[in-house]
Design a protein around this motif. Structure first.
Motif, PDB file in Angstrom:
ATOM      1  N   UNK A  76      55.571  37.851  54.613  1.00  0.00           N
ATOM      2  CA  UNK A  76      54.160  37.443  54.581  1.00  0.00           C
ATOM      3  C   UNK A  76      53.900  36.708  53.261  1.00  0.00           C
ATOM      4  N   UNK A  77      53.278  35.521  53.324  1.00  0.00           N
ATOM      5  CA  UNK A  77      53.018  34.774  52.091  1.00  0.00           C
ATOM      6  C   UNK A  77      52.024  35.516  51.196  1.00  0.00           C
ATOM      7  N   UNK A  78      52.198  35.328  49.899  1.00  0.00           N
ATOM      8  CA  UNK A  78      51.309  35.961  48.924  1.00  0.00           C
ATOM      9  C   UNK A  78      49.999  35.192  48.822  1.00  0.00           C
ATOM     10  N   UNK A  79      48.892  35.903  48.734  1.00  0.00           N
ATOM     11  CA  UNK A  79      47.605  35.231  48.555  1.00  0.00           C
ATOM     12  C   UNK A  79      47.556  34.588  47.178  1.00  0.00           C
ATOM     13  N   UNK A  80      46.924  33.397  47.086  1.00  0.00           N
ATOM     14  CA  UNK A  80      46.835  32.743  45.776  1.00  0.00           C
ATOM     15  C   UNK A  80      46.135  33.625  44.753  1.00  0.00           C
ATOM     16  N   UNK A  81      46.501  33.420  43.501  1.00  0.00           N
ATOM     17  CA  UNK A  81      45.823  34.132  42.427  1.00  0.00           C
ATOM     18  C   UNK A  81      44.503  33.478  42.085  1.00  0.00           C
ATOM     19  N   UNK A  82      44.049  33.686  40.860  1.00  0.00           N
ATOM     20  CA  UNK A  82      42.756  33.134  40.421  1.00  0.00           C
ATOM     21  C   UNK A  82      42.918  32.557  39.025  1.00  0.00           C
ATOM     22  N   UNK A  83      42.301  31.408  38.816  1.00  0.00           N
ATOM     23  CA  UNK A  83      42.214  30.822  37.477  1.00  0.00           C
ATOM     24  C   UNK A  83      40.861  31.193  36.894  1.00  0.00           C
ATOM     25  N   UNK A  84      40.885  31.976  35.837  1.00  0.00           N
ATOM     26  CA  UNK A  84      39.652  32.398  35.174  1.00  0.00           C
ATOM     27  C   UNK A  84      39.417  31.497  33.952  1.00  0.00           C
ATOM     28  N   UNK A  85      38.265  30.876  33.887  1.00  0.00           N
ATOM     29  CA  UNK A  85      37.909  30.007  32.753  1.00  0.00           C
ATOM     30  C   UNK A  85      37.047  30.843  31.816  1.00  0.00           C
ATOM     31  N   UNK A  86      37.632  31.257  30.695  1.00  0.00           N
ATOM     32  CA  UNK A  86      37.036  32.303  29.861  1.00  0.00           C
ATOM     33  C   UNK A  86      36.509  31.734  28.539  1.00  0.00           C
ATOM     34  N   UNK A  87      35.227  31.930  28.292  1.00  0.00           N
ATOM     35  CA  UNK A  87      34.625  31.523  27.018  1.00  0.00           C
ATOM     36  C   UNK A  87      34.937  32.561  25.947  1.00  0.00           C
ATOM     37  N   UNK A  88      35.263  32.077  24.751  1.00  0.00           N
ATOM     38  CA  UNK A  88      35.557  32.949  23.617  1.00  0.00           C
ATOM     39  C   UNK A  88      34.632  32.607  22.444  1.00  0.00           C
ATOM     40  N   UNK A  89      34.545  33.449  21.419  1.00  0.00           N
ATOM     41  CA  UNK A  89      33.580  33.227  20.340  1.00  0.00           C
ATOM     42  C   UNK A  89      33.777  31.888  19.618  1.00  0.00           C
ATOM     43  N   UNK A  90      32.660  31.302  19.156  1.00  0.00           N
ATOM     44  CA  UNK A  90      32.719  30.096  18.338  1.00  0.00           C
ATOM     45  C   UNK A  90      32.797  30.459  16.855  1.00  0.00           C
ATOM     46  N   UNK A  91      32.647  31.732  16.550  1.00  0.00           N
ATOM     47  CA  UNK A  91      32.711  32.185  15.170  1.00  0.00           C
ATOM     48  C   UNK A  91      32.719  33.703  15.107  1.00  0.00           C
ATOM     49  N   UNK A  92      31.570  34.301  15.344  1.00  0.00           N
ATOM     50  CA  UNK A  92      31.426  35.754  15.253  1.00  0.00           C
ATOM     51  C   UNK A  92      32.160  36.422  16.405  1.00  0.00           C
ATOM     52  N   UNK A  93      33.153  37.249  16.084  1.00  0.00           N
ATOM     53  CA  UNK A  93      33.994  37.842  17.120  1.00  0.00           C
ATOM     54  C   UNK A  93      33.240  38.789  18.038  1.00  0.00           C
ATOM     55  N   UNK A  94      32.141  39.352  17.565  1.00  0.00           N
ATOM     56  CA  UNK A  94      31.374  40.264  18.411  1.00  0.00           C
ATOM     57  C   UNK A  94      30.673  39.551  19.562  1.00  0.00           C
TER      58      UNK A  94
END
Length: 278
Positions: free
Chosen positions: A1-19
């Motif tokens: 049985x073929x595997x279902x495609x995964x997912x591409x997650x487009x993830x925003x990260x901090x522009x400065x302050x890590x919190x």
């Protein structure tokens, strides 16, 4: 049985302050099989800070074309991949467009994990009209091309948002003041969410002088916002003539004028100096 495609997650990260990173972003980065990062060293430091050991691979402007096929093959085979940039929301003046397009074309789910974006953060504190705005990214590095682009934008009625290198900021402000107008309202948002965050609001000529005489304002990450042209009718006409010129290369004058007027709201009669024949 073929595997279902995964997912591409487009993830925003901090522009400065890590919190500023979201709980969902952290959970996604921990859960995926692979993280595609603009700079693996930069993103690696972020991951180590949060105790995340997900494998990294490089995806930047110099290797994106070559890297996309391999990443899409992994996604189609069922892997989950997160796309991150050095800071902020991926694809906003950052690599990733080709990967997103190729993944969608291959039937892979692409899902955003929203978060920080320097352009939107700057707009939120600028005090300039924010109901309609134009994000222009980086102006051309060479002076002649930069001035051409500024002239093209001189009649734009919406708030203009630019990213700019700290090394070119002073020259770009001088050009903007000379072309857009010395009294045009502007805001420089620098080092947002970081220790030396500053938001300076002043007419372009005054802002250019402030930056030129204060070396601290020529450092770090910069977002420049400029108020739109106040004369809406003239701005519409300028945009109408620009669109008409482009359409005229492919269409008869009458049809080009009608379409340009419909798109921009400019008076059809004034687009090329005479009433086009019906």
């Amino acid at each position: 049985m073929p595997t279902a495609p995964g997912c591409l997650w487009v993830v925003a990260t901090p522009i400065g302050h890590l919190d500023d990173i979201s709980a969902r972003a952290l959970a996604t980065l921990r859960a995926v099989d692979l993280i595609a990062a603009e700079d693996t060293r930069h993103s690696g430091a972020l991951l180590r800070h949060f105790g995340i050991d997900t494998p990294l691979t490089a995806l930047h402007e110099h290797n994106e074309r070559a890297a996309v096929d391999a990443l899409v093959r992994r996604l189609v085979a069922g892997a989950s991949v997160a796309l991150v940039s050095d800071a902020g929301t991926p694809l906003v003046s950052d690599p990733g467009f080709r990967l997103v397009r190729a993944a969608r074309a291959a039937g892979v789910r692409v899902s955003p994990v929203p978060g920080p974006c320097a352009a939107i953060a700057a707009l939120s504190v600028a005090g300039l009209p924010s109901d309609r705005f134009v994000f222009e990214g980086f102006l051309p590095a060479k002076a002649a091309a930069r001035r051409v682009r500024l002239r093209e934008l001189a009649g734009e009625p919406r708030t203009l948002i630019f990213y700019e290198s700290c090394h070119r900021l002073s020259e770009s402000l001088d050009d903007a003041a000379g072309i857009l107008g010395t009294d045009r309202e502007a805001v420089l948002a620098r080092e947002l969410t970081k220790r030396f965050e500053t938001v300076l609001a002043a007419p372009l000529a005054e802002l250019a002088l402030r930056v030129k005489t204060d070396a601290d304002q020529q450092r770090g990450e910069c977002v420049l916002l400029v108020a739109g042209h106040a004369d809406t009718a003239e701005a519409e006409l300028a945009e109408g003539r620009r669109v008409f010129a482009l359409l005229r290369e492919e269409l008869p004058p009458a049809q080009a004028a009608r379409l340009a007027a419909a798109i921009t709201g400019a008076p059809r009669r004034r687009l090329y100096g005479a009433e086009p024949a019906d």
